[in-house]
Enzyme design. Structure first.
Site, PDB file in Angstrom:
ATOM      1  N   HIS B  61       0.901  -1.835  -0.123  1.00 33.85           N
ATOM      2  CA  HIS B  61       0.265  -0.423  -0.038  1.00 33.85           C
ATOM      3  C   HIS B  61       0.563   1.331   0.458  1.00 33.85           C
ATOM      4  CE1 HIS B  61       0.369  -0.268   4.601  1.00 33.85           C
ATOM      5  NE2 HIS B  61       0.080  -1.225   4.465  1.00 33.85           N
ATOM      6  N   ARG B  65      -1.503   9.759  -4.972  1.00 33.86           N
ATOM      7  CA  ARG B  65      -2.299  11.305  -4.086  1.00 33.86           C
ATOM      8  C   ARG B  65      -2.727  11.398  -5.769  1.00 33.86           C
ATOM      9  NH1 ARG B  65      -2.017  10.802   0.160  1.00 33.86           N
ATOM     10  NH2 ARG B  65      -0.242  11.337   2.059  1.00 33.86           N
ATOM     11  N   HIS B 180      -7.049  -0.993   8.271  1.00 30.50           N
ATOM     12  CA  HIS B 180      -6.559  -0.032   9.136  1.00 30.50           C
ATOM     13  C   HIS B 180      -7.091  -0.446  10.513  1.00 30.50           C
ATOM     14  CE1 HIS B 180      -4.053   3.109  10.583  1.00 30.50           C
ATOM     15  NE2 HIS B 180      -4.887   3.775  10.587  1.00 30.50           N
ATOM     16  N   ASP B 309       4.304   1.725   3.453  1.00 25.88           N
ATOM     17  CA  ASP B 309       3.683   2.369   4.055  1.00 25.88           C
ATOM     18  C   ASP B 309       3.374   4.176   3.441  1.00 25.88           C
ATOM     19  OD1 ASP B 309       0.436   2.743   4.670  1.00 25.88           O
ATOM     20  OD2 ASP B 309       1.174   3.858   6.306  1.00 25.88           O
ATOM     21  N   HIS B 313       3.646  13.916   1.636  1.00 27.69           N
ATOM     22  CA  HIS B 313       3.205  15.075   2.191  1.00 27.69           C
ATOM     23  C   HIS B 313       4.075  16.549   1.420  1.00 27.69           C
ATOM     24  CE1 HIS B 313      -0.415  13.421   4.916  1.00 27.69           C
ATOM     25  NE2 HIS B 313       0.524  12.335   5.003  1.00 27.69           N
ATOM     26  N   PHE B 327      -0.502  12.498   9.582  1.00 29.61           N
ATOM     27  CA  PHE B 327       0.156  11.741   9.818  1.00 29.61           C
ATOM     28  C   PHE B 327       0.623  10.738   8.682  1.00 29.61           C
ATOM     29  CE2 PHE B 327      -3.124  11.382  12.735  1.00 29.61           C
ATOM     30  CZ  PHE B 327      -2.109  10.837  14.107  1.00 29.61           C
ATOM     31  N   GLY B 328       1.919  10.664   8.370  1.00 27.90           N
ATOM     32  CA  GLY B 328       3.083   9.572   7.474  1.00 27.90           C
ATOM     33  C   GLY B 328       4.205  10.027   6.907  1.00 27.90           C
TER      34      GLY B 328
END
Lengths: 320, 428
Positions: B61, B65, B180, B309, B313, B327-328
């Site tokens: 995964h 975007r 999730h 994952d 951003h 997050f991320g």
């Protein structure tokens, strides 16, 4: 007449920023307290306005409402002859979508040497310290730390008792959401006090005993053994869900009132960082009574903030 | 006929229990043979001596975007980052704008991937229309459009009834639901793992129990429906235990699968002391005891796969106050060295075990015919230089985003050649 700057003595201070009490040593905390005591001594001799920060600019950036801390920092800077810029988020470019860092950078570009920041997000001052050249003072970040409040609480206790070592201090109320509690715990433990945190079980983080504090849910039971009671404000604005059934029930178990005060040592000191919810954390008779040192705290806040600004300024001027 | 010979590498293919020095011949986009006759010549040769030759890696995964947030990433930049990191196939989250909840949007992603020409892309479809959690998306139509699994991406499928029906319905197509696993109410407003450091830092916690409860529910629903659940980014000790016990208890092996990210193995919640937004991930970085349990889960095979994952951003989004930043982190280009550092160097996993987690297992979870060097399979091959030392420099990322906590880390190992469908798509 304006007093001359004290000689640039070795302050034993080597930090550019003051972000929290967690990272300070007992010696560093004592350095701040001693410097504040020195400013108190000068003030009592009438030397209230000092030229120690003449030419420097202190920006007070308050992204969260504050009366006491903001005015205290502002006056502290003025007493040291710094120029001040007061910025509050309401009506600023923040409401037009400018980011926090961009706002701070723009203000810094006006030649600011120190930034005092209050923010609802934990870590916001740390973020600024990485992006700005100026020294950063944390004036309260979310539920993380409020170092100058911790210092002024400790200073007030030391003023009345001479030392922290061997004293038992109860922090009562909303520990979970309290930056004041965290800063108090770090500072008090480093200076040798015994700390009991007391409040409803939903407002005491389960891991807190790892910081070396004791936990009690029964205020009446611990009252007889404590020298100091610090009544933390219920942070209604930070609570996302019900942590206790009602304010009435909270006041019943944890509110300080005249009856409950009888269970305490005669010379117990009552502190409250404010702003207090009268009738919730404590009743007016206690707030205004003989054991209360709440107004001393406000007075001491000024010299503590002067001490912090002065020490950071000395560090800056000596090329640190 | 175009041919490519990979000469003298250590060939590791868990799909056929292979781990020995061999030559691999690729012809016309397919694996032609392992150890072809010594006289074999090819149009092109790659000297793979001192390297590892394995099936192309598959990331379960990735957030790409596009459409909707191409300031963060596009299909082209995500797939470029993928091959640079060693991946030949990625499965893409449907949490785009608009959401991939219909056949046309799934086909658009495949089309954009083909235009970019870096690696294979398999769309993941939404479980519910517009991710609203109310009505099932057109799962059958999405399968026709190329979707290989269904997920709410970073939004848990919170409603038990919806999850039950999704499992029952997707079972008809033999497709898994990727969840999730997190109870939303317990993590609302949370920023990091709830524990010692969240208490010290005054940051809202996300308790491990939020994951354990959802994992427990999903296992129960998988057993009830006979559907396939894939649990994304396991991060807690008890969740690993729950999956392990499920496997031991029933004969429904394969109904519940799970993965872990590389960064959850490399960092603990103590990193939040920096208040750096690049250590804010969902699920949150956990404490050392959880991290140890994840490694134990990989060692005994409870955890099937390792993924990036990848969550790109832009700097503007990550340069906010910690509780306001999303997050991320990006992960495609840093996964291998992190796995070497956390799993190979300490001796937790062998190379064949690690490669299984990146090839055969994700292929089986996605139900795609990839992840093998069997003769006749698609010629997707990753060649690893396991010893090369390098420094992670986000400025060199192919991803459009730079949000990584690993900038400046001195690491070891990277993909030296990445071959997709017989064509060399990346050379370090």
């Amino acid at each position: 007449m304006m007093a001359q700057p004290a000689p640039a003595a070795r302050t034993g201070w080597s930090r550019k920023h003051l972000l929290g009490l967690e990272e300070l040593s007992a010696d560093e905390i004592t350095t701040i307290l001693d410097q504040a005591a020195e400013f108190n001594r000068l003030a009592s001799k009438g030397e209230k306005k000092l030229g120690l920060m003449s030419g420097s600019v202190v920006a007070n950036l308050f992204f969260e409402p504050s009366t006491r801390t903001r005015t205290s920092f502002s006056l502290a800077a003025k007493r040291l002859s710094a120029d001040t810029i007061d910025f509050t988020a309401a009506g600023s470019s923040v409401s037009k979508g400018e980011s926090f860092i961009d706002t701070a950078r723009n203000i810094e570009a006006m030649g600011v040497s120190h930034v005092v920041v209050r923010h609802s997000s934990a870590g916001a001052p740390h973020l600024l310290s990485r992006h700005l050249k100026a020294g950063v003072l944390n004036a309260g970040d979310g539920t993380h730390e409020h170092p100058t409040q911790g210092l002024l609480d400790i200073f007030t206790i030391r003023e009345h008792r001479g030392t922290l070592s061997g004293l038992t201090v109860a922090l009562v109320g909303d520990i979970l959401h309290s930056r004041v509690a965290r800063s108090n715990i770090w500072g008090l433990k480093k200076l040798g006090a015994r700390v009991i945190v007391c409040g409803p079980s939903t407002l005491i983080p389960p891991d807190i005993t790892k910081l070396g504090v004791e936990v009690s849910y029964d205020f009446d039971e611990i009252l007889g053994q404590v020298d100091i009671v610090n009544l933390l404000r219920i942070q209604f604005e930070r609570q996302r869900s019900a942590f206790f059934p009602s304010i009435r029930e909270y006041a019943h178990f944890y509110g300080m009132n005249g009856e409950r005060l009888k269970l305490a040592k005669k010379d117990v000191l009552i502190l409250a960082p404010g702003p207090i919810n009268r009738g919730v954390e404590l009743t007016p008779d206690v707030a205004d009574g003989n054991n209360s040192v709440i107004l001393d705290q406000v007075t001491n806040g000024l010299v503590i903030r002067m001490a912090c600004l002065y020490l950071l300024e000395q560090h800056r001027r000596t090329g640190g | 006929m175009s041919t490519l010979l990979l000469r003298g590498g250590r060939v590791i293919d868990p799909s056929q229990d292979l781990d020995r020095t061999a030559n691999v011949l690729l012809a016309d986009g397919k694996i032609a043979a392992i150890d072809p006759p010594g006289s074999t010549t090819a149009d092109q040769e790659i000297d793979a001596s001192g390297r590892i030759v394995c099936p192309g890696w598959i990331d379960l995964h990735v957030a790409h975007r596009e459409p909707g947030n191409d300031d963060d990433e596009t299909t082209a930049s995500a797939t470029h980052a993928a091959v640079a990191g060693g991946f030949t196939s990625i499965a893409c989250f449907p949490d785009t704008a608009p959401v991939v909840d219909n056949r046309a949007s799934a086909e658009f992603i495949k089309l954009q991937a083909a235009r970019a020409g870096h690696c294979n892309v398999f769309p993941l479809g939404a479980v519910t229309k517009n991710h609203a959690g109310q009505e099932l998306a057109e799962i059958g139509q999405l399968v026709d459009g190329g979707a290989v699994a269904f997920t709410g991406a970073k939004n848990p499928v919170a409603n038990c009834e919806i999850m039950r029906r999704a499992l029952e319905y997707a079972r008809m197509f033999d497709r898994p639901i990727f969840n999730h696993p997190q109870v939303p109410e317990l993590v609302a407003g949370g920023v990091m793992h709830e524990g010692h450091w969240s208490m010290v830092l005054g940051l809202r916690g996300m308790p491990a129990a939020a994951e354990e409860i959802m994992v427990s529910r999903d296992i129960a629903l998988a057993e009830m429906t006979g559907g396939r659940v894939h649990l994304m980014c396991l991060s807690t000790k008890n969740a690993v235990d729950l999956v392990r016990r499920h496997r031991q208890r029933t004969d429904q092996k394969g109904r519940v699968t799970c993965d872990v990210t590389a960064h959850h193995l490399a960092l603990t919640d103590e990193s939040l002391r920096s208040f750096d937004s690049n250590v804010k991930v969902d699920p949150p970085l956990r404490s050392q005891d959880h991290l140890d349990a994840l490694i134990a889960g990989l060692k005994d095979g409870t955890i099937d796969a390792i993924c990036s994952d990848h969550q790109p951003h832009s700097d503007e989004k990550k340069a906010l106050e910690l509780d306001q930043t999303p997050f991320g982190i990006v992960g495609l280009e840093t996964l291998l060295p992190l796995c070497i550092r956390t799993l190979i160097e300490p001796g937790h996993l062998t190379w064949p075990q690690l490669i299984r987690c990146l090839t055969l297992s994700p292929a089986n979870i996605l139900g795609i015919e990839k992840g093998t060097l069997n003769a006749g399979a698609d010629a997707d091959v990753t060649i690893i230089d396991p010893d090369v030392r390098w420094t992670i420099d986000p400025a060199r990322f192919r991803s459009r985003s730079r949000n990584t906590p690993f900038a400046g880390w001195e690491v070891r190992g990277r993909a030296s050649h990445v071959i997709v469908g017989g064509k060399v798509r990346f050379t370090a």
